[in-house]
Scaffold this active site. Structure first.
Site, PDB file in Angstrom:
ATOM      1  N   CYS A 111       0.848  -1.186   0.000  1.00 33.03           N
ATOM      2  CA  CYS A 111       0.000   0.000   0.000  1.00 33.03           C
ATOM      3  C   CYS A 111       0.886   1.238   0.000  1.00 33.03           C
ATOM      4  O   CYS A 111       1.851   1.307   0.768  1.00 33.03           O
ATOM      5  CB  CYS A 111      -0.896  -0.015   1.241  1.00 33.03           C
ATOM      6  SG  CYS A 111      -1.885   1.469   1.437  1.00 33.03           S
ATOM      7  N   GLU A 131      -8.670  -0.642  -2.325  1.00 29.06           N
ATOM      8  CA  GLU A 131      -9.062   0.748  -2.576  1.00 29.06           C
ATOM      9  C   GLU A 131     -10.408   1.033  -1.906  1.00 29.06           C
ATOM     10  O   GLU A 131     -10.612   2.097  -1.321  1.00 29.06           O
ATOM     11  CB  GLU A 131      -9.104   1.059  -4.067  1.00 29.06           C
ATOM     12  CG  GLU A 131      -7.795   0.847  -4.804  1.00 29.06           C
ATOM     13  CD  GLU A 131      -6.556   1.372  -4.104  1.00 29.06           C
ATOM     14  OE1 GLU A 131      -6.630   2.399  -3.385  1.00 29.06           O
ATOM     15  OE2 GLU A 131      -5.491   0.755  -4.240  1.00 29.06           O
ATOM     16  N   HIS A 134      -9.899   1.677   1.705  1.00 27.48           N
ATOM     17  CA  HIS A 134      -9.511   3.063   1.985  1.00 27.48           C
ATOM     18  C   HIS A 134     -10.739   3.962   2.100  1.00 27.48           C
ATOM     19  O   HIS A 134     -10.773   4.863   2.933  1.00 27.48           O
ATOM     20  CB  HIS A 134      -8.578   3.603   0.902  1.00 27.48           C
ATOM     21  CG  HIS A 134      -7.169   3.147   1.053  1.00 27.48           C
ATOM     22  ND1 HIS A 134      -6.392   3.465   2.146  1.00 27.48           N
ATOM     23  CD2 HIS A 134      -6.388   2.394   0.250  1.00 27.48           C
ATOM     24  CE1 HIS A 134      -5.201   2.927   2.000  1.00 27.48           C
ATOM     25  NE2 HIS A 134      -5.169   2.265   0.856  1.00 27.48           N
TER      26      HIS A 134
END
Length: 160
Positions: free
Chosen positions: A88, A131, A134
């Site tokens: 990441c 993603e 996140h």
């Protein structure tokens, strides 16, 4: 535009949905360009994905393998998750073992407000899921186990 580094508290926020009535196409385009610039400036990795919260923008926008996705949703398969290795940009120079669905169904809206849905398998599915994490305020350390990278052998430590 630089990428935020874990444990920056902004990475813990749950991103807000993009309201296409309030956020103009021009504003959406500026955000996507900032995300692309941040991804392009990374010094390592394959530049497969980035989420808006990683650059401090608390909106549900992500880029997965060049595909810009607004307000994405994910319905994973009921098959058991697979353990995959992930890195990441917000947790530099570390590798994690993370459980991920091998495939699932994604829905999102493009920059113009057009809805899409698709079954994602393989690499697209694997890139989509972190993603999306996140956007939900999670990074690899929150969902996976750090893998210890073995130190490289050098002439100085060969005999140790």
């Amino acid at each position: 535009m630089s990428i935020l580094v874990y444990p920056d508290k902004r990475l813990k926020r749950i991103a807000e949905p993009v309201d296409f009535e309030k956020v103009t196409l021009e504003e959406r385009t500026k955000i996507v360009r900032k995300m692309g610039a941040a991804l392009g400036q990374t010094q390592y990795g394959m530049r497969l994905g980035i989420a808006a919260p990683q650059i401090g923008i608390n909106l549900r926008i992500m880029i997965v393998r060049g595909n810009v996705m607004f307000n994405p949703e994910w319905q994973p398969t009921k098959a058991p998750p697979e353990q995959v290795q992930e890195a990441c940009y917000s947790v530099p120079k570390k590798l994690f073992k993370v459980p991920r669905a091998p495939y699932g169904w994604a829905k999102w809206t493009n920059i113009d407000g057009k809805p899409f849905e698709d079954k994602l398998t393989g690499l697209p599915a694997i890139v989509f899921q972190p993603e999306l994490d996140h956007l939900d305020g999670k990074c690899c350390p929150d969902v996976g186990e750090e893998l210890k990278l073995e130190s490289r052998r050098t002439p100085e430590n060969n005999n140790k």
